[in-house]
Design a protein around this motif. Sequence first.
Motif, PDB file in Angstrom:
ATOM      1  N   GLY A 152      54.973  36.930  35.840  1.00  0.00           N
ATOM      2  CA  GLY A 152      54.604  38.120  35.074  1.00  0.00           C
ATOM      3  C   GLY A 152      53.243  37.982  34.423  1.00  0.00           C
ATOM      4  N   THR A 153      52.967  36.808  33.896  1.00  0.00           N
ATOM      5  CA  THR A 153      51.659  36.533  33.298  1.00  0.00           C
ATOM      6  C   THR A 153      50.573  36.588  34.360  1.00  0.00           C
ATOM      7  OG1 THR A 153      52.676  35.197  31.567  1.00  0.00           O
ATOM      8  CG2 THR A 153      50.324  34.854  31.943  1.00  0.00           C
ATOM      9  N   PHE A 154      50.835  35.970  35.510  1.00  0.00           N
ATOM     10  CA  PHE A 154      49.891  36.003  36.638  1.00  0.00           C
ATOM     11  C   PHE A 154      49.579  37.447  37.050  1.00  0.00           C
ATOM     12  CE2 PHE A 154      50.198  36.884  41.234  1.00  0.00           C
ATOM     13  CZ  PHE A 154      48.912  36.518  41.630  1.00  0.00           C
ATOM     14  N   CYS A 155      50.641  38.257  37.224  1.00  0.00           N
ATOM     15  CA  CYS A 155      50.462  39.646  37.684  1.00  0.00           C
ATOM     16  C   CYS A 155      49.559  40.433  36.739  1.00  0.00           C
ATOM     17  CB  CYS A 155      51.811  40.357  37.802  1.00  0.00           C
ATOM     18  SG  CYS A 155      52.867  39.757  39.134  1.00  0.00           S
ATOM     19  N   THR A 156      49.800  40.265  35.439  1.00  0.00           N
ATOM     20  CA  THR A 156      49.019  41.018  34.446  1.00  0.00           C
ATOM     21  C   THR A 156      47.588  40.498  34.349  1.00  0.00           C
ATOM     22  OG1 THR A 156      51.073  41.345  33.231  1.00  0.00           O
ATOM     23  CG2 THR A 156      49.064  41.904  32.087  1.00  0.00           C
ATOM     24  N   VAL A 157      47.428  39.177  34.332  1.00  0.00           N
ATOM     25  CA  VAL A 157      46.089  38.577  34.238  1.00  0.00           C
ATOM     26  C   VAL A 157      45.227  39.003  35.427  1.00  0.00           C
ATOM     27  CG1 VAL A 157      44.839  36.370  34.392  1.00  0.00           C
ATOM     28  CG2 VAL A 157      46.759  36.601  32.805  1.00  0.00           C
ATOM     29  N   ARG A 158      45.792  38.901  36.606  1.00  0.00           N
ATOM     30  CA  ARG A 158      45.036  39.233  37.822  1.00  0.00           C
ATOM     31  C   ARG A 158      44.641  40.717  37.842  1.00  0.00           C
ATOM     32  NH1 ARG A 158      46.436  38.614  44.243  1.00  0.00           N
ATOM     33  NH2 ARG A 158      46.052  40.813  44.656  1.00  0.00           N
ATOM     34  N   THR A 159      45.614  41.578  37.556  1.00  0.00           N
ATOM     35  CA  THR A 159      45.369  43.015  37.581  1.00  0.00           C
ATOM     36  C   THR A 159      44.348  43.420  36.524  1.00  0.00           C
ATOM     37  OG1 THR A 159      47.647  43.346  38.317  1.00  0.00           O
ATOM     38  CG2 THR A 159      46.495  45.281  37.491  1.00  0.00           C
ATOM     39  N   ALA A 160      44.499  42.882  35.312  1.00  0.00           N
ATOM     40  CA  ALA A 160      43.604  43.231  34.197  1.00  0.00           C
ATOM     41  C   ALA A 160      42.178  42.785  34.474  1.00  0.00           C
ATOM     42  CB  ALA A 160      44.113  42.588  32.910  1.00  0.00           C
ATOM     43  N   ALA A 161      42.020  41.551  34.952  1.00  0.00           N
ATOM     44  CA  ALA A 161      40.675  41.026  35.214  1.00  0.00           C
ATOM     45  C   ALA A 161      39.991  41.828  36.319  1.00  0.00           C
ATOM     46  CB  ALA A 161      40.752  39.547  35.583  1.00  0.00           C
ATOM     47  N   ASN A 162      40.733  42.126  37.385  1.00  0.00           N
ATOM     48  CA  ASN A 162      40.169  42.951  38.464  1.00  0.00           C
ATOM     49  C   ASN A 162      39.711  44.309  37.946  1.00  0.00           C
ATOM     50  OD1 ASN A 162      39.985  41.677  41.000  1.00  0.00           O
ATOM     51  ND2 ASN A 162      42.208  41.647  41.200  1.00  0.00           N
ATOM     52  N   ALA A 163      40.560  44.932  37.100  1.00  0.00           N
ATOM     53  CA  ALA A 163      40.234  46.264  36.556  1.00  0.00           C
ATOM     54  C   ALA A 163      38.969  46.215  35.700  1.00  0.00           C
ATOM     55  CB  ALA A 163      41.411  46.793  35.746  1.00  0.00           C
ATOM     56  N   MET A 164      38.872  45.185  34.839  1.00  0.00           N
ATOM     57  CA  MET A 164      37.685  45.053  33.981  1.00  0.00           C
ATOM     58  C   MET A 164      36.422  44.847  34.799  1.00  0.00           C
ATOM     59  SD  MET A 164      38.701  42.593  30.768  1.00  0.00           S
ATOM     60  CE  MET A 164      40.425  42.175  30.599  1.00  0.00           C
ATOM     61  N   ILE A 165      36.505  43.962  35.794  1.00  0.00           N
ATOM     62  CA  ILE A 165      35.332  43.624  36.610  1.00  0.00           C
ATOM     63  C   ILE A 165      34.877  44.850  37.416  1.00  0.00           C
ATOM     64  CG2 ILE A 165      34.506  42.198  38.547  1.00  0.00           C
ATOM     65  CD1 ILE A 165      36.590  40.023  37.393  1.00  0.00           C
ATOM     66  N   GLU A 166      35.838  45.532  38.040  1.00  0.00           N
ATOM     67  CA  GLU A 166      35.498  46.711  38.854  1.00  0.00           C
ATOM     68  C   GLU A 166      34.881  47.825  38.016  1.00  0.00           C
ATOM     69  OE1 GLU A 166      39.026  47.784  41.097  1.00  0.00           O
ATOM     70  OE2 GLU A 166      39.004  45.813  42.069  1.00  0.00           O
ATOM     71  N   ALA A 167      35.342  47.976  36.771  1.00  0.00           N
ATOM     72  CA  ALA A 167      34.818  49.039  35.899  1.00  0.00           C
ATOM     73  C   ALA A 167      33.538  48.621  35.175  1.00  0.00           C
ATOM     74  CB  ALA A 167      35.880  49.456  34.890  1.00  0.00           C
ATOM     75  N   GLY A 168      33.134  47.354  35.342  1.00  0.00           N
ATOM     76  CA  GLY A 168      31.919  46.868  34.700  1.00  0.00           C
ATOM     77  C   GLY A 168      32.032  46.691  33.198  1.00  0.00           C
ATOM     78  N   VAL A 169      33.276  46.431  32.720  1.00  0.00           N
ATOM     79  CA  VAL A 169      33.481  46.268  31.266  1.00  0.00           C
ATOM     80  C   VAL A 169      34.035  44.877  30.920  1.00  0.00           C
ATOM     81  CG1 VAL A 169      33.793  48.737  30.826  1.00  0.00           C
ATOM     82  CG2 VAL A 169      35.793  47.329  31.374  1.00  0.00           C
TER      83      VAL A 169
END
Length: 248
Positions: free
Chosen positions: A117-134
């Motif tokens: 669960g921690t992996f799923c959230t960390v991976r998804t969150a980091a990808n979202a931040m990087i893709e949005a440039g934030v």
Amino acid sequence: MSNIVAGKIAFVTGAGSGIGKATCRILAREGAKVIATDKNLKAAEQTTSFLEGSGHLALELDVSELGNVESTFKKCQQHFSKPPTIIVNSAGITRDNFLLKISEEDFDEVLKVNLKGTFCTVRTAANAMIEAGVSEGGSIINLSSIIGKIGNIGQCNYSASKAGVVALTRTAAMEFGKFGIRVNAVLPATIETPMIACVPDKVKEMFIGMIPLKRMGKPEEVAEVIAFLASERSSYVNGASIEVTGGL
């Protein structure tokens, strides 16, 4: 004193009770817009109803399913038009039993929620931040446990899952540093939460006897440390495991 996470969007798992709930309250107090997520939607909604400020969001989430985590993040981005940059992984379960007796299902379930669960959230969150440039200034805080470090009778699954969270945190910190995302872990000991409520009093008294401060911790005492890690006040703290244990 200015609010230390003013204007930020914070995504908290396990927000329906215990440390997750207290974290939502303190991040909202410090100026963040909070996305309170929990497997129990009613509990998450109850959490948001008590938060200072406005514009908070409650969402149902099963952290152990990557697809569910990803679709939940999409909802957040649609709602706020950008992804959250503070992530707190507080969702966790116990299924206690002695190593010689524990079922395969109970072992798997705890690792699935607490570690995967921690992996799923960390991976998804980091990808979202990087893709949005934030991603610059992003902060991910993972809830481990002192049990992950010292072990505990009857908790082989829980201790293994929480040790895994520390290792995952260290690795994520190494990989995400170049994107400006910090990743840290918090290791609480015995905290007054619904999770500890089912522990027999005799066992609780034994634990309190081992704690130099001679009391259990309060969820807020962990949440204050999480808020510090979420803020720019901890801007050079990365890959750390901070113990909140009363000295245990």
